[in-house]
Structures are given as C-alpha cells and as structure tokens.
Design a protein around this motif. Structure first.
Motif, mmCIF file in Angstrom:
data_model
loop_
_atom_site.group_PDB
_atom_site.id
_atom_site.type_symbol
_atom_site.label_atom_id
_atom_site.label_comp_id
_atom_site.label_asym_id
_atom_site.label_seq_id
_atom_site.Cartn_x
_atom_site.Cartn_y
_atom_site.Cartn_z
ATOM 1 N N SER A 1 101.811 51.710 29.121
ATOM 2 C CA SER A 1 101.007 50.512 28.935
ATOM 3 C C SER A 1 99.770 50.527 29.821
ATOM 4 O O SER A 1 99.816 50.988 30.962
ATOM 5 C CB SER A 1 101.847 49.273 29.249
ATOM 6 N N PHE A 2 98.684 50.006 29.287
ATOM 7 C CA PHE A 2 97.445 49.910 30.053
ATOM 8 C C PHE A 2 97.603 48.949 31.231
ATOM 9 O O PHE A 2 96.972 49.126 32.275
ATOM 10 C CB PHE A 2 96.311 49.436 29.138
ATOM 11 N N GLN B 1 88.338 57.751 37.567
ATOM 12 C CA GLN B 1 87.840 59.123 37.498
ATOM 13 C C GLN B 1 87.556 59.508 36.048
ATOM 14 O O GLN B 1 86.559 60.174 35.752
ATOM 15 C CB GLN B 1 88.866 60.084 38.105
ATOM 16 N N PHE B 2 88.438 59.078 35.146
ATOM 17 C CA PHE B 2 88.225 59.371 33.722
ATOM 18 C C PHE B 2 86.978 58.658 33.209
ATOM 19 O O PHE B 2 86.164 59.246 32.485
ATOM 20 C CB PHE B 2 89.448 58.952 32.914
ATOM 21 N N LEU B 3 86.820 57.388 33.568
ATOM 22 C CA LEU B 3 85.656 56.624 33.108
ATOM 23 C C LEU B 3 84.348 57.241 33.612
ATOM 24 O O LEU B 3 83.337 57.230 32.911
ATOM 25 C CB LEU B 3 85.757 55.171 33.571
ATOM 26 N N LYS B 4 84.373 57.796 34.817
ATOM 27 C CA LYS B 4 83.182 58.455 35.343
ATOM 28 C C LYS B 4 82.794 59.635 34.465
ATOM 29 O O LYS B 4 81.603 59.899 34.252
ATOM 30 C CB LYS B 4 83.423 58.931 36.778
ATOM 31 N N SER B 5 83.797 60.336 33.963
ATOM 32 C CA SER B 5 83.519 61.485 33.096
ATOM 33 C C SER B 5 82.909 61.044 31.773
ATOM 34 O O SER B 5 82.254 61.826 31.083
ATOM 35 C CB SER B 5 84.810 62.278 32.832
ATOM 36 N N LEU C 1 88.223 45.872 25.827
ATOM 37 C CA LEU C 1 87.412 47.044 25.444
ATOM 38 C C LEU C 1 87.986 48.313 26.060
ATOM 39 O O LEU C 1 88.124 49.343 25.376
ATOM 40 C CB LEU C 1 85.969 46.834 25.904
ATOM 41 N N MET C 2 88.327 48.258 27.332
ATOM 42 C CA MET C 2 88.902 49.440 27.991
ATOM 43 C C MET C 2 90.262 49.793 27.397
ATOM 44 O O MET C 2 90.585 50.967 27.202
ATOM 45 C CB MET C 2 89.029 49.192 29.496
ATOM 46 N N GLU C 3 91.063 48.773 27.108
ATOM 47 C CA GLU C 3 92.406 49.009 26.585
ATOM 48 C C GLU C 3 92.372 49.619 25.185
ATOM 49 O O GLU C 3 93.132 50.548 24.874
ATOM 50 C CB GLU C 3 93.176 47.697 26.554
ATOM 51 N N LYS C 4 91.500 49.114 24.330
ATOM 52 C CA LYS C 4 91.452 49.563 22.936
ATOM 53 C C LYS C 4 90.638 50.834 22.744
ATOM 54 O O LYS C 4 90.832 51.546 21.750
ATOM 55 C CB LYS C 4 90.860 48.456 22.044
ATOM 56 N N ASP C 5 89.776 51.121 23.681
ATOM 57 C CA ASP C 5 88.870 52.256 23.504
ATOM 58 C C ASP C 5 89.123 53.364 24.546
ATOM 59 O O ASP C 5 89.698 54.411 24.247
ATOM 60 C CB ASP C 5 87.425 51.762 23.583
ATOM 61 N N ARG D 1 91.645 57.272 24.819
ATOM 62 C CA ARG D 1 91.128 58.618 25.108
ATOM 63 C C ARG D 1 91.678 59.133 26.439
ATOM 64 O O ARG D 1 91.886 60.333 26.606
ATOM 65 C CB ARG D 1 89.596 58.600 25.125
ATOM 66 N N PHE D 2 91.888 58.215 27.361
ATOM 67 C CA PHE D 2 92.462 58.572 28.655
ATOM 68 C C PHE D 2 93.826 59.239 28.483
ATOM 69 O O PHE D 2 94.134 60.237 29.136
ATOM 70 C CB PHE D 2 92.579 57.301 29.503
#
Length: 212
Positions: A70-71, A86-90, A166-170, A174-175
């Motif tokens: 779960s997010f 770290q993932f979002l930075k990428s 937005l972060m949870e659905k998008d 990908r994370f």
C-alpha cells in the motif's frame, strides 16, 4: 675516576647531561609499532561505526514488502518516504513529495507563525510559476489561494490530498516496477543469482546512503 670527571671542562659536563636527558626521553616514548596499532584500531572502529550507521538507514525486507502492499505504508514510514523520494528525483517530480511533507509540517505550526508559513508554502509550491510548483487544477489552486488569506491548519488540505492521490495513482505504480524497489526486494534467490543480487543491493545502498 670521580676526580677525573671533576677536572673536565664545564661544557663537557653539560653536554653529557644533555645526552643523558635525551636518552631518558627516548626510552619513555611509546614504540612506533604500538602507536601504529592504536591508529589502526581507531580507524577500524570508525569504519565499523560508519558501516553500522549506513546499515541502519537501509530498509528491512519486511518494510519493503509493506511498501509494496500500500502507498499509505510508504508515506507513513520515514524510510519509505526517503526511498520514494529517490525515485521521484529520477522522474524530476520530487516537488510533489516535498509539498506533501511541507503540508504536514505546516499543520504543526503555532497560530502566531501560521500566516507566514502559509504564505511561504503557497509561494513555493502552489501559485503559478512557483519555484517548486505542483500539478494542481485551476479550481484547487484558486481555493488554496483564498484559504491562505485566512490561514488555518486545514487551508492546504484539498491541495495536499490532490497531490497525494496523484502520487498514489501515478508515481507509486511506476515506483513498484522500478529497479530501485526491485533491488530492495530481498527475495529468496538461487546461488547463481546471489552474487548479482548482492551487487544490485550494494549499488542501491550506496544511492540511498549518499555513498556512505
């Protein structure tokens, strides 16, 4: 013998005393080998402490498995937010997590500092062309602007929830498929894969601990 010494010039006697003093000083100095061993031990202790600190920053397998469920588990964990960050930075979208965290911090503000913090947060993340602008629809952006004029603990709630969704659905989807989370998933592997898994884990550890 003593009479012979007494007849020596004073300068000779002084030189003899100086030599005796230097010999005594040298005898009291620690042996180079002992000093080297002490320095080696101190260095080894420092390296061990640094390694322990770096290991403490790494998530456990149980934590990673929770994040995959779960997010909300990611966001409720300090380590989880760090890894996700770290993932979002990428993906060049770390401003979303920064905004969410800033909103959480804002809610803890005292009444006397709330107005100043609200204005700063709005200017940093919400208004059009903000330095770290988040992706909000026009209606939410306008509602937040009006709320900031009368700052209260809940004035960013709608915007924060929008970014969370937005972060949870998008990004979160990908994370879960990213190399970063796969390397952290320390599942059982065959002996042939063990060396490769350890190499990937070491690379991921270096990324998360800043090369420590």
């Amino acid at each position: 013998m003593c009479r012979g010494l007494a007849t020596l010039p004073a300068t000779c006697l002084k030189s003899a005393k100086d030599i005796k003093h230097k010999i005594s000083f040298l005898l009291q100095k620690p042996e180079p080998q002992a000093t080297d061993q002490k320095q080696i031990k101190e260095k080894a202790d420092a390296v061990a402490a640094a390694a322990a600190s770096a290991s403490a920053k790494m998530p456990t397998q149980a934590e990673v498995e929770k994040w995959k469920e779960s997010f909300s588990y990611v966001m409720s964990s300090q380590k989880g937010r760090k890894v996700f960050g770290q993932f979002l930075k990428s993906e060049f979208s770390e401003e979303n997590l920064d905004f969410w965290v800033a909103c959480e911090d804002y809610k803890k503000s005292t009444p006397s500092e709330m107005a100043t913090k609200a204005k700063k947060l709005y200017q940093q993340h919400v208004e059009t062309d903000a330095p770290n602008e988040v992706n909000l629809d026009a209606a939410t952006r306008e509602e937040t602007r009006q709320n900031v004029q009368n700052a209260c603990p809940s004035c960013f709630n709608v915007a924060q929830k929008t970014i969370y969704t937005l972060m949870e659905k998008d990004s979160y989807r990908r994370f879960l498929k990213s190399k970063l989370i796969q390397n952290l998933s320390l599942t059982q592997s065959t002996d042939a894969d063990e060396k490769k898994k350890n190499c990937n884990y070491a690379q991921t550890k270096q990324t998360l601990t800043g090369g420590a």
